[in-house]
Design an enzyme around this catalytic site. Structure first.
Site, PDB file in Angstrom:
ATOM      1  N   TYR A  41     -60.169  -0.870   3.161  1.00 46.47           N
ATOM      2  CA  TYR A  41     -60.169  -2.175   2.505  1.00 46.47           C
ATOM      3  C   TYR A  41     -60.836  -2.108   1.126  1.00 46.47           C
ATOM      4  O   TYR A  41     -60.411  -2.789   0.204  1.00 46.47           O
ATOM      5  CB  TYR A  41     -60.938  -3.203   3.351  1.00 46.47           C
ATOM      6  CG  TYR A  41     -60.082  -3.960   4.340  1.00 46.47           C
ATOM      7  CD1 TYR A  41     -59.441  -3.287   5.374  1.00 46.47           C
ATOM      8  CD2 TYR A  41     -59.936  -5.337   4.249  1.00 46.47           C
ATOM      9  CE1 TYR A  41     -58.678  -3.973   6.287  1.00 46.47           C
ATOM     10  CE2 TYR A  41     -59.167  -6.030   5.155  1.00 46.47           C
ATOM     11  CZ  TYR A  41     -58.543  -5.345   6.178  1.00 46.47           C
ATOM     12  OH  TYR A  41     -57.776  -6.037   7.085  1.00 46.47           O
TER      13      TYR A  41
ATOM     14  N   ASP B  92     -59.656  -5.189  12.320  1.00 46.62           N
ATOM     15  CA  ASP B  92     -58.715  -6.246  11.939  1.00 46.62           C
ATOM     16  C   ASP B  92     -57.600  -6.339  12.980  1.00 46.62           C
ATOM     17  O   ASP B  92     -57.278  -7.421  13.479  1.00 46.62           O
ATOM     18  CB  ASP B  92     -58.148  -5.938  10.546  1.00 46.62           C
ATOM     19  CG  ASP B  92     -57.224  -7.040  10.069  1.00 46.62           C
ATOM     20  OD1 ASP B  92     -57.567  -8.219  10.260  1.00 46.62           O
ATOM     21  OD2 ASP B  92     -56.146  -6.724   9.508  1.00 46.62           O
TER      22      ASP B  92
HETATM   23  C1  IPM Z   1     -59.205 -11.412   8.732  1.00 44.87           C
HETATM   24  C2  IPM Z   1     -58.024 -11.519   7.823  1.00 44.87           C
HETATM   25  C3  IPM Z   1     -58.372 -10.852   6.503  1.00 44.87           C
HETATM   26  C4  IPM Z   1     -58.582  -9.380   6.764  1.00 44.87           C
HETATM   27  C5  IPM Z   1     -57.355 -11.074   5.377  1.00 44.87           C
HETATM   28  C6  IPM Z   1     -57.043 -12.533   5.170  1.00 44.87           C
HETATM   29  C7  IPM Z   1     -57.808 -10.425   4.108  1.00 44.87           C
HETATM   30  O1  IPM Z   1     -56.892 -10.990   8.403  1.00 44.87           O
HETATM   31  O2  IPM Z   1     -60.254 -11.997   8.429  1.00 44.87           O
HETATM   32  O3  IPM Z   1     -59.105 -10.737   9.756  1.00 44.87           O
HETATM   33  O4  IPM Z   1     -57.632  -8.585   6.829  1.00 44.87           O
HETATM   34  O5  IPM Z   1     -59.759  -9.006   6.899  1.00 44.87           O
HETATM   35 MN    MN Z   2     -57.163 -10.177  10.368  1.00 47.79          MN
END
Ligand code: IPM
Ligand code: MN
Length: 373
Positions: free
Chosen positions: A142, A245
């Site tokens: 990320y 995630d």
């Molecule tokens: C989450 C969401 C986020 C992520 C997105 C919206 C960037 O899916 O909070 O899990 O991938 O972390």
């Molecule tokens: Mn997510």
């Protein structure tokens, strides 16, 4: 007491459900003599539409100065359908996590008895499931360097983890396990990835100082499978940003309770509370989305602020709404009707203030006998 709450409704159904959480908080403020000062701020697609920026400086400032942050949802189909757009709603949330150093996402997934019928899994498999995922939020693919070659044919996202990043969340996960069923499952791909091997080594070392906690190690592909086959075997799951995630969404949906799940993202100094569900585009503006996850996020926030009785008052009101079937379409309670988003919010607020009294009001209203509320 007086608390400043940053309210970031965001996109999709975010504003509708967050409004119900505010109603619940207003009722708590009245019943327990607190002042909640809401500072609303922009984030996500609505913010891009307004100012071209998914996370304006003003929002960061409001969040930094608040006692806690109540967050709705983020994202918009317009951006999902066009990967070439460079400014994207999700960047707002990612930047906010970074600015506030929100490094740990705590994501519960619990099978509520009343809702097991909504689970895609068989009752006997899901009944009793109670998992909390500790997802690392600051590292991995990320946040590492992202590149696209000039000719647009090669791309990379570098995944980086340090012992310091792994350690701080690992301690939180083990401490939580001590207060629960005393088991931590580390999920990684240490058969393939160097970062995963560092996770495993670090966690093994830290585990030595939590003697009563049992540790299990699973590869992520196998874990995705076991989560469906034997969800009950999990207590605390500890994992990195990307696996966290994916597994959080899987865990949330198998319980049948996604409309009920609240989560938080915490750091040393700041904390953000949010429903697990996302923007739910199909429901936007229809007053049909389930507000209970957002309302329970507010309860989680109160707990974090040390307001335990107040948090319990919200939780009790939510339980009552489930018992009476005063819930949105997705939950369809005992009663034949489905209540709207705002009606559920009204009930929760009313119950916090009036307890048993409000049941009668609501039953009467739904039977068309009263218009008091
Ligand atoms: C989450 C969401 C986020 C992520 C997105 C919206 C960037 O899916 O909070 O899990 O991938 O972390
Ligand atoms: Mn997510």
């Amino acid at each position: 007491m007086k608390y400043t709450i940053a309210v970031l409704p965001g996109d999709g159904i975010g504003p509708e459900v967050t409004n119900q959480a505010k109603k619940a908080l207003d009722a708590v403020a009245e019943a327990y003599d607190h002042i909640f000062l809401y500072k609303e701020a922009q984030i996500g697609a609505v913010s891009i539409e307004g100012s071209g920026n998914p996370l304006p400086e003003k929002t960061i400032e409001i969040c930094k100065n608040a006692d806690a942050i109540l967050f709705g949802a983020i994202g918009d189909v317009k951006y999902d359908e066009d990967p070439t757009l460079r400014i994207r709603p999700e960047q707002g949330l990612l930047k906010l996590r970074k600015e506030l150093d929100l490094f740990c996402n705590i994501n519960p997934s619990k099978a509520y008895d009343q809702l097991i019928k909504n689970s895609p899994l068989k009752r006997e498999i899901i009944k009793g499931t109670d998992i909390v995922i500790y997802r690392e939020l600051s590292g991995g693919s990320y946040s590492g360097k992202k590149e696209l070659s000039k000719d647009g044919t090669v791309a990379s996202d570098v995944s980086v983890y340090s012992v310091a990043q792994i350690s701080r969340i690992t301690h939180l996960a083990f401490k939580a396990a001590q207060t629960r069923r005393k088991k931590v499952t580390l999920i990684d791909k240490s058969n393939v990835l160097e970062t995963s091997r560092l996770w495993r080594k670090t966690v093994k070392e830290i585990a030595k100082s939590y003697k009563k906690v049992k540790v299990e190690y699973l590869f992520a592909d196998n874990a995705a499978k076991e989560l469906i086959l034997m969800p009950k075997k999990f207590d605390i799951i500890l994992t990195d940003n990307l696996y966290g995630d994916l597994l959080s969404d899987e865990a949330a949906v198998i319980t049948g309770s996604i409309g009920m799940l609240a989560s938080c993202c915490i750091g040393e100094e700041h904390a953000l509370f949010t429903p697990v569900h996302g923007t739910y585009p199909k429901a936007v503006g229809k007053d049909i989305a389930n507000p209970l996850a957002s309302i329970l996020s507010a309860a989680l926030m109160l707990e974090h602020l040390g307001l335990l009785d107040e948090a319990e008052a919200i939780q009790k009101a939510v339980e009552k709404s489930l018992d009476l079937g005063i819930t949105t379409q997705d939950l369809k309670g005992k009663n034949k009707y489905a209540a709207s988003t705002s009606k559920v919010g009204d009930f929760i607020a009313d119950y916090i203030l009036n307890q048993e009294d409000s049941n009668m009001n609501f039953i009467n209203i739904h039977a068309g006998q009263s218009t008091i509320i």
